[in-house]
Design an enzyme around this catalytic site. Sequence first.
Site: not given
Length: 1985
Positions: A536, A671, A711, A980, A1293, A1479
């Site tokens: 922690c 805490h 916490h 120039s 298949h 199918d």
Amino acid sequence: MAAHNILLFGDQADAPIPMIRRIVEKSRYSKNLEYFLQSAVDNVQLEVAKLTPAERETVGSFQSVQDLITALTSKSDRHGIAQMVLVFIARIGELILHAESNPTLLSSSTPLLSLGICGGLLPAAAAAVATNVGELVEVASYMAGVNCRVAAMISRRSLQIEDNAGSWAFSVLGKLVMQLPTILDGFHNEQSIPRHRRAYIAISTPTWATVFGPPSVLKKLLETSAALSKSDITILPAFGAVHAGHLAAPEFEELVDESPLLNKSIKSGYKLLSGSKYAPFAGSSLRDLLPQIMLDIFQNSTNPSRLFEVGGSYLQKGKELSLYMLGATSYLVLLRRSLHAQGFDVALKTNAPILQASELRGGSGSVAIIGMSGQFPGASSVDEMWELLMQREELHKKIPSDRFNADDYLDETGRGFNAITTAYGCFLEHPGLFDHKMFNVSPREAMQMDPGQRLVMHAVYEALEDAGVANNGSVATDSKRIGTYIGDGSDDWRELQQPHGVDKYILQGTQRSFTPGRLNHHFKWEGATFCVDSACGSTASAVGLAYRALVNRDCDTAIAGGSNIIATPFWQSALSKGGFLSTTGGCKTFRGDADGYCRGEAIGVIVLKRLEDALYDNDNIISVIRSYARNHSADTVSITRPHVPAQERVYRRVLQKAGLEPNDISYVEMHGTGTTAGDSAELESVVNILAQKGERETPLVVGAIKANLGHSEAASGISSIMKAAIMFRKGVIPPQVGIPQKLGNFECLERGSVLIPGNPIPYTRQSIGKKRTMIVNNFDAAGGNSCFVLEEPPVPQIKAPDPRPYHVVTVSAHCPQSLERNEQLLRQFLLDNADISLADLAYTTTARRMHHSMRSAYSGNSIKAIVDGINRVLSKKKEAPTARKPPVVFAFTGQGAHYAGMGADLFRSSQAFRATITSLQRICESHGFPPFVQLISKSESPVEKATTVQIHLALIALEIALADLWKTWGIAPDLVIGHSIGEYAALYAAGVLSATDAMYIVGRRATLIQENCKEGTHGMLSISGTSDDVAAILSDERIMSSCEVACRNSPGMIVLSGEHEELLQIEGLLKDQQIKCRLLDVPYAMHSHQMDGIVEGLREAAQGVLFGTPRVKVISTLLGVEHTKFDSDYLVRHTRQAVNFEQAISHCTSHGLVDKTSLWLEIGPNPVSLGLIRSNTNVTSDRALHSLKNGDDNWKSISATLASFYKAGMSIQWREYHRDFANNLSLITLPKYAFDTRDFWMKYTEGQRHSEVQPISTCLHRLVKQEDTAKEQHATFTAEIGHPSLLKIIKGHKLSGITVCPAGVFSEMSLTAARYLLTNGSSKASFPSLSVLDTQIDHPIMPKADSKQTVQVEINRSKQSNEFFVSIADQAKPSVINSKCVVRLRDEHAFDLERRQMLEVIQPKIAKLTKAAAGGRANRFQGKLFYRLFANLMDYTGQYEGVQEAIVSSDFTEALATVQLPKAQSSGESWTLSPYWIDALTHLAGFLFNGNPMNSGDYVFIGIHMERMEIVAKDLSTDVTYQCYAFIEQSEGSDIYRGHVYILDGDLIVGFLEGARFRKMPRTTLHRILGKAEPVKNTKQVPHPTTNGSAIANGVNRNPSHNEPSTPPVANGVNGTNGDQSDRKSLYSVLVQQLIEETGMEESELTPSTFFVEIGVDSLMSISILAALKAETGTELNASFLMDYPTLEDAQRELRRLEGKDSVNSNDQSTMVNGKEKTRECNVVLMQGPSSSTSRKPVFLIADGAGSAAAYIHFPKLGQDLPVYAVESPWVNDPENFVCSFDEAAAMYLAAIRSKQPHGPYILGGWSAGGVFAYEVARLLLEAGERVLGLIIIDITGPRHEDRSKVESPTMEIIDQIGMLSGIERNFDDTTTQSRRLKQHMLSTVTCFSKMDPTPMSPGRHPDCTFVIWAKKDILPKAALDTLPAGLNAWFYPSSHDLGPNGWDALVGNKMEYFQIEGDHFSIMTAPEVTQLGKIIQEAIGKIS
């Protein structure tokens, strides 16, 4: 009183390195000296930060005096700054040591004579006011900064004269000294050297002198002077002109600031002699002393002999003198000789004894929090978190289903397997969101990254923006000094990933150390990285480490924080079983009903600097960390139980460190987890130390964030710190949840003065009556206690407003979406905060931001102007960003554009601009020219009264100052052009002329004009017309006979020069012809014969200046082309001849010097030249930019131009831009960056538990997440492809022999997902009637070898709609959608009506087809034959085969089948609609395409889309025989065909499939899509069925069209080849396909400007991608291809170029080894050059002992168009099988090389073991009669004949011990598969070598030359080499590394060359040493080819 102590400081030319090394060594024993060294460096750092970028670059980044030595030794210190500073520091360091040894030395009562020459006067000045060591350290630290300023000023003044490498001084010894003035005068006159460039005598004595001058002048002097060539000359390390009275003196005020130290008094007994006045300096303070010292340094010459002689008069006679030599100096001999001549006895004091001094306090010890960012439960930002606290929100909730199913683990007894006793926590809303593109991470890698790591990256970026930190923006943000400290205590994501198997990115994604490492890698920081796990206390520990690193100066900026994300039930279970967690909800901190803590998630990051740095950097300080302490509860009864005494001790310690008393603390952030023991112990310890009753005036307030947000474990410390810090800003203490109603009964509160607030409490300095300080506690379960003291920030100073009225506001982003969103957010912010400072907004968005490639910029003088600009941009389409810096052209304005006050705004407000102008003014004054500054600085200046000299000087000074200013801001030219007189400024900008020379020549030129030309007699006529007009004028003798062309500006614009009267007549003539013209308001006719009178004077003046070689391209407007050689004749012609501007611009465009991206910046008072440029080119207005404009504020023009440069992709030095105004500016808080995120969350699954959970259906297994709101429904499901029931369906298949998931599975998943939502998952609810619409299959799903493949099904529905939108994707690549469709609730009534109408249409077709079959006009197939024909494409298992019989029309366009639905083979199967049935009922349409035996077998028809499927599932039965009728049709003119199927149960249609689309494609294309290496050829002929009718018609005809995409969607979205074209895909399409596969990117995200590195393509991935491209196309590309062509656009361009040539196919032929066919081949990787070259023979490099081509990937380019191949080991991927002999392995390498180049001559080589294999291949080739041009062997000893019996058997341990694995360990983590594989291959190679017996080459058969290259350094120390196992090391490490043949001569003969290179065996193969290695190899190849 006369002195008997002398301090000799020498000058700044002495060698500093030995002196510095001595004092650095002594500083270990002297705290005073140690502190001085750091403090001096600090001051110099701050001064260097104020220098120009070019000046800073010469010093480099430094943190210590040792770093400054690097600048000196690397010869980058061309301005002498490091030299002068180091000498100063060394001399003061010596004085400190002497003063420590003799404390009276610096006493104010001690008489001292101090002597110094030039720069030596500066340390002497510090000693003048210091009365003890402490004062000396303080003053000298300040003076170190002054030294830096002086060095820079010396350099600047000198560079204005000449910017050339070389020394500015030499010394002369001997009698010639007396003749020097005569020699110099003669030289100057002979060479026509102007005064400012002359050599001069700066220091002289009777026997030697020092001559200073510009390097080129001194060089010429020494070359041409016969007398000097015979003299003793020493070139000195002089970096500029000093003691130069003929030069303009600098402004000494700029060298001395307002430090209070300047008021220190000079000690009464201290005599510091002036080297010019030969008397003590006058004055009473340091302030008085320094200007006089500056004058002696810069202006006054000196005679040391006289100085030392005069010095003797201040010394005490008759007593031995102590002469302290403070660092080495050449003046010692001269001084001692002088003193002895005056009769003094001298005791020399050099090395002072060392005494241990008392420790000095090092700075404030305080660290500022300057930025923060975070995410918390219910809050996506710190501000939102604060609002939750103020609103008393308590945010616990049930664990979200996307984490894991809490109900599966919940067991209140806690006894079950992985049981949890509570289902509560506090959670982030979207923990999976991540902007992977922003951080150059591919989606594939992002999914492997711990979400904490991902979110911390977001938070760090946001915190940096909050802090205003950008790399290298200040001394404290030097990227080499930024460290990262991350706390992390969780491995949840690694545990979550384990069931899914290991991917190659899992290591860097889940190993915690990679979080700070990835941050440093991304942001390019070199500071230390730490990942801390202290449970922690992890993030608190991380912040503590960062604090200490800053205080200890281990870094200058620190990033600290961390994360806590809950992703698995493991820790929830562990904490439950440990009794830590509350079973009733949130953390009940301080409450009577507290029963444990509630877990929480959080992300938090803060940015830290030392307080002093934060103040200096103008940062916003949120809070200050005054002190930090950490200890451990060692005496507690249990490791997890808190210990009050330990907590009390940590409080005392942290208060002591901060220098505070308990009563000074006004608040404690506890805490406070809500555990009874923890809260009670913490309150008790706080009361005992901080809050005893009667000892406080006001109660101590305490609180804890965990009651609100839970916490957050590892992130709890940073959460508490952030809450506490923000309280200072908000001025409020938030209320504590549940207080006071539920306050617990804590005994300690009765004896303490503590307040737990139930309501918000004011928290300001006034409310508590003193400065606010607080304590933040953080304890961890393992017993650690962390404690911080936080203090409120310093009160911000009130700042004066920024004097600039106009500003630039920028917005940038990594991608277009983020850019647009950032703009929208900024606009809304400005609308809501219209009163903010525009200057602060500009400062924040420019100088205090990181900038990206996608950009927008706005300039204006109000917030409204910025908002209007944003609105305009948002209303139109964005342009693509500029990926590369565009070319920049500086165009310098010519004469006639001036006006009064043309730089007034800049002069008034910009110190840098003002300093340049005033410096140039001083230079001109030294030449005797009149002042001109008022023409620039004052708008009211009478410009009409100004002389030509003043006007010309003002114009050029303005342009020089502007050019310098732009360069300082980061805008430097690639090309310059000047109209120039503007060409003089252009030559300065290009480095041809120095500033002094440019001003001198311009001033002399103007003076000559004034003196030799008469005003008003001549003039200039500007003409504007068409090109035909101009041509006619130039051919008109009436005009051209009396004038001449002065300027050719464009095809339609010229300027004529001539006598004024003639020009008036021409003007009238042209106006009569309607041609626009006007007489220019100029007094002379420039570029005409009027200038003839100044030619010789100008030539003479110009001959005395230095013309350098241009550093950038110069386009001459005299010659009209690029020009490189300038001299006095050029300037004469330039003045006399015409300006050819038109041709100059044309040359730029025709020669590719500019393009459409070029940016043209006019440097001058008005944008005159830009008009001329645009009339000659097609430059757009946004590319034609100006510096200044008459009538506009200077800052308006500059800000608009800067905005344009920024948008064009230029890197603006914004800190430099704002430097002069830093004290007027503040950092403001702006909206956060808008990340372009994608969700990379993955729900936790546990393999064993999954098997226990009943799947929803056979095809759809689990609900991952479900969200129901008032408006919509959303759910996510998953299915495991490897689940036995589903895998069985898929394996049944096969498409062209490859197992592919059928479309029926997708339909079943979609139907089941919709049904689940409609019935709330109830299996008992009646089936809803559903339709499937718009099914699209984009990417096939093929089961992988492992069983961890998971499919994710997303389903969404608006509550107002009856449609569900479904997408299906592989969970490993959620961005790649495999299939999508719409599921709709069926309207039964409408459906019944529709199918009755359908039946009326279908029944006649069925009857007609049946009748045809009866009459023999149609084909009749039984079921088995039907499926045999269909096997042309489809291979079904029995479960799919429902067709019993089929009738097919003769043209195969319609069919009728009887179908029996297959029965279930397993009782466990459950469906909404079986995919087998889907199918069986619908594949009749596919048969009509792919079962037609007359169709070519080279083509197939693949289903890609289904418009509508209606099947009434509840009506279907396996006991019923159905009829299916199908017909097909072709879409007009395309490769797309449509099929329709209708399903009948008697006279009832029970389903139909309409609009099934098929695409015809080559079978080989299908194979590539499916990843099949070779197409399967049908060898068995299917017999043609005989019928009573006509033969079967030919196959379906195809009719190409352009209406449809040319590639089927299944091809991964890559644009491929049309079916009628070659089977081969384009190289680019394959590259894109592989990019998508490897990175997980979506194709839509890949844009032409995408950089490969930005999407996470690293070197390993690059090799993988290119190998796949080679496998698919046969084209081999360089291993560095994706680095050489870094964007998709670059790669596409190159690939298209390559496709114009024949591709090189890889070799397929087999090789015979020992009579057996070799089953392995070497992979030959093209590393560099073209795959084929007609001009150059390729180079073959054989891989080293690790076997991989990657060894050579860092090689630089070895030659133009030179193919370089790396030959990999055949066993590189399975080294365990490398068991053959050396000869057999070499034969394989030989075969691979010959497959690329069948015959010689050859060039071979190899590094390490590769060199030995290369030798053997060369030998075999030579024996075969081939020629070997060269053999290149890199760092391996010759395989000499050894007694093999002595050699130990190689083991991994032995080869590791001899260093052979160290190269792998340097580059790979030992835990990776790759590392283990490379090491195993190394062992196999050594084992192979252990059995070899090398054969020498036959006589006369040798390579033309053998080159051996040695690394000079050993891998291991000599001592380690001596202990190596006997024998084995001798093959690799020579007994004596003589860098010669080392055994090779015995094998290859004597024709050898040897090279050596710095580095060891492995380092020479990587940067930087590999660069030198490449040069050596290039040299070798050059000798033989």
